[in-house]
Design an enzyme around this catalytic site. Structure first.
Site, PDB file in Angstrom:
ATOM      1  N   CYS A   2      45.521  38.724  50.981  1.00 19.93           N
ATOM      2  CA  CYS A   2      45.663  39.732  52.015  1.00 19.93           C
ATOM      3  C   CYS A   2      46.798  40.681  51.621  1.00 19.93           C
ATOM      4  O   CYS A   2      47.767  40.283  50.992  1.00 19.93           O
ATOM      5  CB  CYS A   2      45.973  39.178  53.390  1.00 19.93           C
ATOM      6  SG  CYS A   2      44.689  38.132  54.051  1.00 19.93           S
ATOM      7  N   LYS A 472      37.507  33.759  32.232  1.00 23.99           N
ATOM      8  CA  LYS A 472      37.334  35.216  32.382  1.00 23.99           C
ATOM      9  C   LYS A 472      35.871  35.548  32.598  1.00 23.99           C
ATOM     10  O   LYS A 472      35.503  36.303  33.471  1.00 23.99           O
ATOM     11  CB  LYS A 472      37.856  35.882  31.106  1.00 23.99           C
ATOM     12  CG  LYS A 472      38.562  37.162  31.236  1.00 23.99           C
ATOM     13  CD  LYS A 472      39.974  37.129  31.719  1.00 23.99           C
ATOM     14  CE  LYS A 472      40.287  36.293  32.889  1.00 23.99           C
ATOM     15  NZ  LYS A 472      41.670  36.105  33.191  1.00 23.99           N
ATOM     16  N   HIS A 491      30.447  13.769  22.821  1.00 25.53           N
ATOM     17  CA  HIS A 491      30.681  12.629  23.704  1.00 25.53           C
ATOM     18  C   HIS A 491      30.009  12.830  25.052  1.00 25.53           C
ATOM     19  O   HIS A 491      30.417  12.238  26.049  1.00 25.53           O
ATOM     20  CB  HIS A 491      32.182  12.367  23.835  1.00 25.53           C
ATOM     21  CG  HIS A 491      32.792  12.026  22.522  1.00 25.53           C
ATOM     22  ND1 HIS A 491      32.624  10.798  21.920  1.00 25.53           N
ATOM     23  CD2 HIS A 491      33.507  12.774  21.647  1.00 25.53           C
ATOM     24  CE1 HIS A 491      33.239  10.797  20.744  1.00 25.53           C
ATOM     25  NE2 HIS A 491      33.775  11.998  20.558  1.00 25.53           N
ATOM     26  N   LYS A 590      43.819  38.469  44.218  1.00 28.49           N
ATOM     27  CA  LYS A 590      44.746  38.443  43.087  1.00 28.49           C
ATOM     28  C   LYS A 590      45.920  37.503  43.318  1.00 28.49           C
ATOM     29  O   LYS A 590      46.346  36.797  42.424  1.00 28.49           O
ATOM     30  CB  LYS A 590      45.261  39.860  42.871  1.00 28.49           C
ATOM     31  CG  LYS A 590      46.169  40.003  41.698  1.00 28.49           C
ATOM     32  CD  LYS A 590      45.414  40.508  40.514  1.00 28.49           C
ATOM     33  CE  LYS A 590      46.246  40.532  39.270  1.00 28.49           C
ATOM     34  NZ  LYS A 590      45.506  39.975  38.142  1.00 28.49           N
TER      35      LYS A 590
HETATM   36  C1  F6R Z   1      42.193  34.728  36.668  1.00 27.08           C
HETATM   37  C2  F6R Z   1      43.463  34.848  37.366  1.00 27.08           C
HETATM   38  C3  F6R Z   1      43.962  33.668  38.095  1.00 27.08           C
HETATM   39  C4  F6R Z   1      45.503  33.664  38.148  1.00 27.08           C
HETATM   40  C5  F6R Z   1      45.988  32.544  39.071  1.00 27.08           C
HETATM   41  C6  F6R Z   1      47.499  32.462  39.097  1.00 27.08           C
HETATM   42  O1  F6R Z   1      41.863  35.887  35.980  1.00 27.08           O
HETATM   43  O2  F6R Z   1      44.062  35.888  37.396  1.00 27.08           O
HETATM   44  O3  F6R Z   1      43.476  32.481  37.569  1.00 27.08           O
HETATM   45  O4  F6R Z   1      46.002  33.504  36.866  1.00 27.08           O
HETATM   46  O5  F6R Z   1      45.509  32.758  40.359  1.00 27.08           O
HETATM   47  O6  F6R Z   1      48.051  33.643  39.588  1.00 27.08           O
HETATM   48  P1  F6R Z   1      49.552  34.028  39.298  1.00 27.08           P
HETATM   49  O7  F6R Z   1      49.659  34.284  37.840  1.00 27.08           O
HETATM   50  O8  F6R Z   1      49.794  35.247  40.112  1.00 27.08           O
HETATM   51  O9  F6R Z   1      50.386  32.862  39.713  1.00 27.08           O
END
Ligand code: F6R
Length: 595
Positions: A2, A472, A491, A590
C-alpha cells in the site's frame, strides 16, 4: 505494501494526489482512492475515473489488499463525515476494536482493518486531534502509516506511523506526506523522516511534529539524492527494462565511492578489518530476490574467506529458534528496507546481541535505521515490482564484503585482493556491452512463452543465479518454473522433464562445467528444449543446447553480475510477449510490510 500520500498547499489537491499515487503504484495496485476537502467537507472519491473533488488539502491511497478483497467498498480512504483516513500496514487487534465499536453502535461497511481505526478515531474525537490520535495509537497494535483528516480542520493533514514507512515532504507554501520519496520528488527533495509514533501536523506553510505527549520535536531535514527522472520511464516501454539498463550505472555508483587504491573502503560505516575478522559466523537474512543475492554472497564469502555463512529466508529464520549468538554478524539485504520479516529477523538478532549490518537501497528506511551499520546501495528508485538493478547492486556489495573479509582473514594476498577489486570495477563496462543488443534474448523468449512449466538448473554460483532467474520469470510471466541444483535433478525431478518442459541451464563456472554439461545432456536426452547461458569460450557440441546465450568472460566468481542480465531479459521479454503487466504483476507489491 500500500502507498499513502497527503497534500496541503496551493495546487489542485486531487491532481497532486493522483500524480503522487501513480509513483507509488509499485506498492500495491488493487485499488486507489482519495479524499479532499471541498467547501469545508470531506469529499471522498473512489477511483480516479470519477469526477475529481476540488480543493487544496487531502489524502490518497493505493492498495495491496490484506483484509478484504479488492473492491470499491474496501478501498481507502475510510471514515465518515468527521474523520477520514488512509492506512498502510496491518492492525493486528482490529477484531477486538471492531467488536468494541459495534457495541457502541458503530456500523461497518468494509472488511478492512483500516475502517476500525477510522471509527476509533471518530469515537475518541473530542475536537483535539493530537490527543485523539495519541489515544488511538495507544490502543491499536500492528503496523501503520496513517494519513488523517478531521472535518473541523479543513486546512490540515495529520500523520503518524509505526513499523510502516512515512515521510513528510517539505515544500514552499505546500507540504506532503508519502510512503516513499518518488511520490514527492516532482515537488520537493526535502523531507522529514518520522520516528515511531511521532505525529505530524501539516498545513500549507508549516509542519509541526509532536511526540505522543504533545511535546513539539525538532527534526532534521533530509535531502533526497534521487532526481525526478529516476522515477520516470525515460523512453523505455517499462520500468523493468529501464532498470535492467540502469545496472551498469547503479553498480558504478554503488562501488566507486567504496573503493580506495583498489581496496574496499567501508570506513563510512566504521567497519574495520579487525571487526570483520572477529565474527564467529555470518547469517544472511532476506526475502525473495534479496535472499538470492545473499546466496551469491554465501558462495563467494565461503570460497574466498572460509567463514561459514548461513543464508536464511527471513520468514523462516524468525520461527526456527536460530542458533545466532552475540559473536555473529547478521547481514540483512533489502531493497525497500521495510520488509516485515527481514525487519523482525533484525530485531531478533539485536536481542541476542549479534552485530547487524544491512544492505539497503532506500535511505532512512526502517531496516537501515535499526541496524548497527548500513551500506546503502545506490541503485536509485526501483519502481518495477520485479527487482533487477537492486539485485545487481546487492551482489556487488556482497562481493566487496567477501573481498575485504578474505583479505582481513589472510586468505587472499594483497595482489589477489587488488586484482579482484579491479575486476569488479570492470563489470559495468561488460554489462554495457551485453545490453547493447538484447534481440537474441527476445528471440529466445519467443521460444519460451508457450511453455507451461520450466526448469532452471546450475551448480554452485550458477545455482544461486538460477534461483533468481526462475523467480524473475515466474513472477512476471506467470509460467511455473523451478530452479534446481543441476546434480540434484536425477534424484526425482528429472521425471518431470519432457519435450514440453524447456530447461534454462546456467554454466558460467569452469570448474563445474563438465558436470553441468552432463546434466544438460541428461535433460536433452529426455526431449527438453535447452537454453544455455555460458561464457563465450565454451565449446559445446551442437546437440547440447538449442539456444546458446554467450557472455563475455571475466573471473568466474564475478560471472553472476553478468549472467543475471540475460536471465532478467528472458523473463522480461517472455512477459511482454505474453501480454502480461510487466511492471505490476498480479497479486504482488514491491514493499512487503506484512508478514
Ligand atoms: C522479486 C522481488 C522480491 C523482493 C522481496 C524482498 O522480484 O523483488 O522477491 O526481493 O520482496 O524485498 P526487499 O528487498 O524490499 O526486502
Amino acid at each position: 505494501m500500500c502507498g499513502i500520500v497527503g497534500y496541503v498547499g496551493f495546487r489542485d489537491c486531487s491532481d497532486v494526489l493522483i500524480d503522487s499515487l501513480s509513483k507509488l503504484e509499485y506498492r500495491g495496485y488493487d485499488s486507489a482512492g482519495i479524499a479532499v476537502f471541498e467547501d469545508g467537507k470531506i469529499k471522498d472519491k473512489m477511483q480516479a475515473e470519477h469526477s475529481k473533488p476540488e480543493g487544496h488539502c487531502g489524502i490518497g491511497h493505493t492498495r495491496w489488499a490484506t483484509h478484504g478483497e479488492p473492491s470499491d467498498i474496501n478501498s481507502h480512504p475510510h471514515g465518515n463525515k468527521r474523520v477520514s483516513i488512509v492506512h498502510n500496514g496491518i492492525i493486528e487487534n482490529y477484531k477486538e476494536i471492531k467488536e468494541f465499536l459495534a457495541a457502541q453502535g458503530y456500523g461497518f461497511e468494509s472488511q478492512t482493518d483500516t475502517e476500525t481505526v477510522a471509527k476509533l478515531l471518530d469515537y475518541y474525537y473530542d475536537g483535539k486531534p493530537l490527543e485523539t490520535i495519541s489515544r488511538v495509537i495507544a490502543e491499536i497494535r500492528g503496523s501503520y502509516a496513517l494519513g488523517i483528516m478531521f472535518r473541523d480542520f479543513p486546512d490540515r493533514v495529520f500523520a503518524v506511523r509505526k513499523n510502516s514507512p512515512l515521510i513528510v515532504g517539505l515544500g514552499e507554501g505546500e507540504n506532503f506526506i508519502a510512503s516513499d520519496v518518488p511520490a514527492i520528488l516532482k515537488y520537493t527533495r526535502e523531507y522529514y523522516l518520522l520516528e515511531h509514533n511521532e505525529i505530524a501536523v501539516l498545513s500549507a506553510d508549516k509542519v509541526k511534529i509532536y511526540d505522543v505527549h504533545g511535546n513539539m520535536l525538532e527534526k532534521q531535514v533530509q535531502v533526497a539524492d534521487w532526481d525526478i527522472d529516476a522515477a520516470e520511464k525515460g523512453g523505455y516501454e517499462h520500468f523493468m527494462l529501464k532498470e535492467i539498463h540502469e545496472q551498469p550505472t547503479a553498480i558504478r555508483t554503488t562501488i566507486t565511492p567504496r573503493i580506495c587504491e583498489d581496496m574496499v573502503d567501508f570506513s563510512e560505516i566504521g567497519m574495520t578489518d579487525e571487526m570483520l575478522n572477529s565474527y564467529r559466523q555470518i547469517f544472511v537474512v532476506a526475502c525473495g530476490t534479496a535472499m538470492h543475492a545473499g546466496m551469491v554472497g554465501k558462495y563467494v564469502i565461503e570460497k574466498l574467506a572460509r567463514v561459514p555463512v548461513i543464508v536464511d529466508i527471513a520468514s523462516e529464520f524468525r520461527y526456527r529458534e536460530p542458533l545466532i549468538e552475540k559473536d555473529d554478524l547478521m547481514i540483512l539485504i533489502s531493497q525497500s528496507g521495510e520488509t516485515a520479516d527481514t525487519l523482525a529477523a533484525l530485531a531478533l538478532a539485536k536481542e541476542v546481541g549479534a552485530t547487524t549490518l544491512s544492505i539497503v537501497n532506500v535511505k532512512g528506511s526502517s531496516i537501515a535505521r535499526e541496524s548497527d551499520m548500513v551500506i546503502y546501495t545506490h541503485a536509485g528508485p526501483e519502481i518495477s515490482v520485479a527487482s533487477t538493478k537492486a539485485y545487481a547492486v546487492q551482489i556487488a556489495v556482497m562481493y566487496m564484503l567477501a573481498f575485504k573479509l578474505a583479505y582481513a582473514k589472510g586468505k587472499i594476498t594483497k595482489d589477489e585482493y587488488v586484482s579482484l577489486v579491479k575486476e569488479l570495477k570492470t563489470t559495468p563496462d561488460y554489462l554495457e556491452k551485453i545490453l547493447v543488443n538484447t534481440d537474441y534474448c527476445k528471440f529466445v523468449a519467443s521460444k519460451l512463452m508457450n511453455a507451461s512449466s520450466l526448469l532452471y538448473i546450475g551448480r554452485g554460483l550458477d545455482y544461486a543465479l538460477s534461483m533468481e532467474g526462475s523467480l524473475k520469470l515466474k513472477e512476471i510471466s506467470y509460467i511455473h518454473s523451478e530452479s534446481y541444483a543441476a546434480g540434484e535433478l536425477k534424484h526425482g525431478t528429472i521425471s518431470l522433464v519432457t519435450e514440453e518442459m524447456p530447461v534454462i541451464a546456467v554454466a558460467t563456472q569452469k570448474n563445474l562445467l563438465e558436470k553441468t554439461v552432463s546434466n544438460i545432456k541428461e535433460v536433452k536426452a529426455r526431449g527438453a528444449m535447452v537454453v544455455l547461458v555460458c561464457g563465450e569460450s565454451l565449446e559445446v557440441e551442437n546437440d547440447v543446447a538449442d539456444y546458446l546465450i554467450k557472455l563475455p568472460e571475466i573471473n568466474d566468481l564475478l560471472m553472476p553480475i553478468l549472467a543475471c542480465v540475460p536471465l532478467q531479459l528472458l523473463a522480461y521479454y517472455t512477459s511482454v510477449l505474453k501480454g502480461c503487466d510487466v511492471d505490476k504483476p498480479r497479486n504482488l507489491a514491491k514493499s512487503v510490510t506484512v508478514e
